[in-house]
Design a protein around this motif. Structure first.
Motif, PDB file in Angstrom:
ATOM      1  N   ARG A   7      -9.548   0.697  -4.880  1.00 28.85           N
ATOM      2  CA  ARG A   7      -8.557   1.179  -3.909  1.00 28.85           C
ATOM      3  C   ARG A   7      -7.157   1.247  -4.518  1.00 28.85           C
ATOM      4  NH1 ARG A   7     -10.459   3.982  -0.269  1.00 28.85           N
ATOM      5  NH2 ARG A   7      -8.501   3.688   0.898  1.00 28.85           N
ATOM      6  N   ARG A   8      -6.993   0.711  -5.714  1.00 23.33           N
ATOM      7  CA  ARG A   8      -5.683   0.710  -6.369  1.00 23.33           C
ATOM      8  C   ARG A   8      -5.836   1.247  -7.788  1.00 23.33           C
ATOM      9  NH1 ARG A   8      -6.014  -3.276  -2.798  1.00 23.33           N
ATOM     10  NH2 ARG A   8      -4.213  -3.702  -1.461  1.00 23.33           N
ATOM     11  N   SER A  36       0.810  -1.221   0.000  1.00 25.31           N
ATOM     12  CA  SER A  36       0.000   0.000   0.000  1.00 25.31           C
ATOM     13  C   SER A  36       0.841   1.267   0.000  1.00 25.31           C
ATOM     14  CB  SER A  36      -0.973   0.008   1.188  1.00 25.31           C
ATOM     15  OG  SER A  36      -1.906  -1.038   1.065  1.00 25.31           O
ATOM     16  N   HIS A  37       1.697   1.390  -1.015  1.00 29.77           N
ATOM     17  CA  HIS A  37       2.409   2.658  -1.190  1.00 29.77           C
ATOM     18  C   HIS A  37       2.439   3.019  -2.672  1.00 29.77           C
ATOM     19  CE1 HIS A  37       5.873  -0.337  -1.215  1.00 29.77           C
ATOM     20  NE2 HIS A  37       5.978   0.228  -2.402  1.00 29.77           N
ATOM     21  N   ASP A  83      -5.180   3.287  -1.625  1.00 27.93           N
ATOM     22  CA  ASP A  83      -4.118   2.513  -0.970  1.00 27.93           C
ATOM     23  C   ASP A  83      -2.821   2.583  -1.750  1.00 27.93           C
ATOM     24  OD1 ASP A  83      -5.931   1.760   0.950  1.00 27.93           O
ATOM     25  OD2 ASP A  83      -6.438  -0.145  -0.011  1.00 27.93           O
ATOM     26  N   ALA A  84      -2.912   2.465  -3.077  1.00 30.90           N
ATOM     27  CA  ALA A  84      -1.695   2.458  -3.899  1.00 30.90           C
ATOM     28  C   ALA A  84      -2.005   3.040  -5.264  1.00 30.90           C
ATOM     29  CB  ALA A  84      -1.150   1.042  -4.049  1.00 30.90           C
TER      30      ALA A  84
END
Length: 926
Positions: free
Chosen positions: A454-455, A272-273, A666-667
């Motif tokens: 989320r990505r 999650s970066h 998240d990423a």
């Protein structure tokens, strides 16, 4: 078909004057699908140069002693009582009539128009292109080679006829309404007769005829789903030597850069970066993010969104990369593409469009026929499948799903709605492919456009800042206001006012509790208010046009408050805002009357009213914002392109991107071939609101630039103190010298359209004399058309401006030379650039170093990257701007390129180096 046809092809060569024009005429007379006669003539204004006539009773006669008028009679006799069939030949036929002093009375059926209608997804309609795509039968050996074109026209006509016979009779019921006044009307009349005669039992459909939908949006998995690998090592292993891709794809070679990129992305998703990767051309970056994305989505059950800037990349992912991965990955997955609503055809609007024939041009009617065929074939309803035939984009707003009043759940066409189908696929996808525009539409509507995710992968990420500025700002034109007002009220055609009036009796019967007499009274005021809004809008834009004058752009600044026109502008905007607010209050009043009712019909009306109110409020907000010139973080300007726009934009978007994307997800993976400047990502990270400690990486291209190309900087290439006309003459001479040595195969990139046009005027006659074609943006057509023309005829030179600096992919010998006319600095006087520069100055920062220079370096890298697109490419990049070696900032440009050496010299030296390079290349190939 029982009638004779004469298939003809005419070529014209214009020499020094009209009197030197030479016509080449080839024609076949066909009856019952058999050639009865053929003729081939070469005709000049002074007479017949050669003439060959073949038929049942004439054998290869050469008739050169007959007068021009007698030859006219021979052609008339050959054409007698037959239908003429040609491909985009009407203009040439008219010119031939003038020379021969005859008049051809027969109808002409143009296979260009027929192909546009019957093959609506072809994208290009040049004869040789159609012959290839349709696999038309090759020429009979008995025909002369010069008759190859006319043979292909005949076979194309047969293909159109054969396809037309596949339709149901309802097609003709709809089509006949749009055929009046068109020369090709007879084709469809004959086709209908043939169908009734040959297929009397074919059923007549009364509803919309669409392609059969697939069994399901996605193929159901029949076997239990396999276990998804847990380790990142599995992702990396796909790309490693001897790995999954190398084992299953014959042309695949493991590349260290691709392995590194895939690993970084997989780690970003797992931990999650955010990750920023600059991946050089040829890295294979789409696989490097698609495999980690699919792995992450299947492992976590959470969707990954992939956003691209250009349609070609979106098409590549959907039609090339995803199908390949479906065949090689050990688990099934679901991937889909979602586009903006205006890309999809609305079947309800389409049915309404079929009932309106008035006020349509001939081109628009033919475009409707094209759509009528396409809807029988498409599974997506996506306009990108359609060729942009003349008239299509004029009718598309009347049939697309970009309709704020749309209620998909209550629409009679919901079961076959293309937009609903695309959205359902998007919901069920593991990986969803969108474009940057749709991504920002989602942000602007508080995440109401895309399914939850989320990505995110942002490809072509060097464009993200400009896209953010565009979508987080606003623009207004007379046409924009007209579109909104027309949807509320128009004298003829569909509108809210007309629909309610038409349904009033039925509504009163269904919901008698509504005080319909008050509704009627409120409605009666709408036409007058709408007319007032449009009149005031035109007054405002007349004033804005006067303020703009002959300029292309004009920025509003605080000092303009002292100008004599400023008070008038404020009054005009206040008057327009007042009229729009009056309309708003009327619609709000109607909403209030209906607020207590919950019948489906009333809910639909309330939804429509709310949508109109939202659009009107956006107009008010834009106009109010436009005259607020004291906000240092916003810019307002006028811009004249195809129409006059009033535009506003934020100056900085980093805080918005940080809040709406990077802090929420998240990423996020951002990738492009051009993100760094002299090996530094500082400018890019700062622009988009990512911290300096974000994980970044540069992945070098696998191409050997030092071996595959030469980079040449021309000293004193162009005197930039000269006028544009003088520059154009210099440029045309230089380009012609290069093009002759390169046998065409040259792309010239400009930074200004005016210089491009003037250079074209000077260059085209020079290149024509050496047999090289000149193609120019804005003169012969739009970008995709020009690129296809360039690929088909490499012996050409293509002149392009801003949009040609990136997104063009022409691998192989077709492109062997790229000339960069000038370092691509944005003009500092562009309103947005000027405002951003002033903002940076106010913070004690250097606009040149922090804005103009970085932007130019990124664009320069993009233009440079047009040449080498594969390992087999060879060629030369020539820069005519010697500031790159004379000015201190040149090192930033040179230090950002994948090649470390270059040659510099004046024109004669450059021409000699090109000749040496070509000789060396010939020896290498031998």
């Amino acid at each position: 078909m029982g009638k004779d046809i004469v298939v003809l092809d005419i070529e014209i060569t214009d020499l020094e004057s009209d009197q030197d024009t030479v016509f080449k005429l080839a024609a076949l007379r066909v009856c019952c699908q058999q050639i009865q006669k053929s003729v081939h003539m070469v005709i000049g204004h002074q007479g017949i140069i050669s003439h060959h006539l073949n038929g049942a009773d004439i054998t290869d006669e050469v008739l050169e002693s007959i007068s021009l008028s007698q030859h006219g009679q021979i052609i008339l006799d050959f054409f007698d009582d037959a239908i003429l069939v040609g491909h985009d030949v009407s203009e040439y036929l008219s010119r031939l009539e003038q020379v021969l002093k005859v008049r051809f009375q027969q109808p002409l059926w143009d296979t260009l128009d027929l192909a546009r209608i019957l093959y609506p997804s072809m994208h290009h309609y040049q004869l040789l292109y159609l012959a290839e795509k349709l696999s038309l039968p090759s020429r009979e050996e008995t025909l002369n080679l010069s008759e190859n074109g006319v043979w292909l026209i005949w076979k194309l006509f047969e293909a159109c006829w054969k396809k037309g016979l596949e339709f149901d009779l309802s097609f003709f019921d709809h089509a006949n309404s749009f055929l009046e006044g068109w020369a090709g009307k007879g084709f469809f009349q004959e086709l209908q007769k043939e169908m009734i005669r040959s297929f009397p039992d074919r059923p007549i459909r009364t509803d919309l005829v669409l392609a059969p939908p697939p069994e399901g949006l996605f193929v159901l998995e029949k076997n239990p789903p396999p276990m998804i690998p847990e380790s990142i090592d599995w992702v990396v292993g796909n790309f490693s030597p001897g790995g999954n891709l190398e084992r299953n794809l014959a042309s695949y070679e493991s590349r260290p850069g691709q392995v590194m990129m895939a690993k970084l992305i997989a780690e970003g998703f797992s931990s999650s970066h955010h990750v920023v990767v600059e991946a050089g051309t040829g890295t294979g970056k789409s696989f490097a993010y698609l495999i980690p994305s699919l792995w992450s989505a299947k492992k976590t059950g959470q969707k990954v969104v992939v956003a691209t800037h250009t349609i070609p990349l979106q098409e590549q992912l959907q039609k090339k990369d995803i199908p390949v991965l479906e065949g090689v990955l050990p688990f099934p997955f679901r991937a889909s593409v979602l586009k903006g609503k205006n890309n999809y055809c609305c079947l309800k609007k389409w049915q309404g469009c079929l009932g309106i024939r008035e006020h349509l041009s001939a081109e628009q009617k033919l475009a409707i026929l094209s759509v009528l065929v396409w809807l029988r074939e498409t599974l997506t309803g996506d306009v990108q499948e359609l060729s942009k035939v003349p008239g299509l984009m004029e009718i598309w707003p009347s049939v697309c799903a970009d309709n704020e009043t749309c209620l998909p759940g209550r629409c009679a066409k919901a079961g076959v709605c293309f937009l609903l189908r695309a959205r359902k696929k998007a919901e069920e996808s593991d990986v969803l492919i969108v474009n940057h525009s749709l991504l920002f539409s989602d942000l602007k509507t508080d995440y109401n456009v895309l399914p939850e995710y989320r990505r995110l992968v942002i490809d072509e990420a060097h464009q993200i800042y400009q896209t953010a500025l565009q979508h987080l700002g606003s623009e207004l034109s007379v046409e924009d206001v007209g579109r909104i007002i027309d949807s509320i009220y128009r004298p003829a055609g569909l509108s809210f006012y007309g629909t309610v009036k038409q349904r009033l009796d039925a509504l009163a019967h269904i919901v008698p509790s509504v005080p319909w007499e008050i509704v009627i009274k409120r409605l009666e005021g709408i036409p007058g208010i709408c007319a007032g809004v449009m009149a005031q809008t035109k007054e405002l834009f007349d004033l804005l046009s006067m303020i703009l004058g002959e300029e292309r752009t004009f920025r509003f600044v605080a000092q303009h408050a002292l100008s004599p026109w400023w008070n008038g502008l404020n009054v005009q905007i206040e008057n327009l805002v007042g009229r729009i607010k009056t309309l708003l209050r009327t619609l709000e009043g109607l909403t209030g009357i209906l607020s207590e009712e919950d019948a489906d019909e009333i809910e639909e009306l309330k939804y429509i009213l709310t949508s109109h109110q939202r659009e009107l409020q956006e107009l008010v907000d834009t106009l109010t914002q436009a005259i607020n010139v004291n906000n240092p973080k916003q810019v307002t300007w006028l811009e004249q392109s195809t129409r006059l726009y009033l535009k506003t934009s934020p100056i900085e978007v980093s805080d918005i991107l940080k809040a709406k994307i990077f802090s929420r997800l998240d990423a996020v993976v951002l990738t492009s071939a051009t993100l760094s400047i002299s090996n530094s990502f500082e400018h890019f990270l700062n622009d988009i609101g990512l911290p300096k400690d974000t994980i970044t990486a540069q992945v070098d291209s696998p191409f050997d630039y030092e071996r595959q190309m030469q980079f040449i900087v021309v000293r004193k290439g162009i005197n930039y103190l000269n006028s544009d006309q003088e520059k154009a003459l210099e440029l045309s001479e230089f380009i012609a010298e290069v093009a002759e040595r390169m046998n065409g195969r040259t792309l010239v990139l400009f930074t200004a359209h005016s210089l491009l046009r003037q250079t074209y005027t000077a260059l085209a006659p020079i290149l024509s004399r050496i047999g090289v074609e000149t193609l120019a943006q804005g003169i012969q057509g739009e970008r995709s058309t020009l690129i296809e023309a360039f690929k088909r005829n490499p012996k050409s030179v293509l002149l392009g401006a801003n949009s040609f600096w990136e997104g063009i992919d022409i691998p192989g010998d077709a492109l062997s030379c790229v000339i960069l006319v000038k370092l691509p600095f944005w003009p500092p006087t562009l309103p947005l650039i000027e405002a951003r520069s002033e903002y940076l100055k106010s913070q004690g920062r250097d606009p040149f170093r922090e804005l103009l220079l970085p932007e130019a370096v990124i664009r320069f890298k993009q233009g440079f990257g047009r040449l080498i697109r594969s390992k087999g490419d060879r060629g030369v990049v020539i820069l005519l701007d010697d500031r790159v070696i004379e000015k201190y900032y040149g090192r930033f440009f040179l230090g950002s390129l994948p090649i470390k050496t270059h040659i510099r010299g004046e024109n004669t030296f450059v021409f000699r180096k090109i000749e040496e390079y070509n000789r060396d290349l010939d020896e290498e190939l031998l």
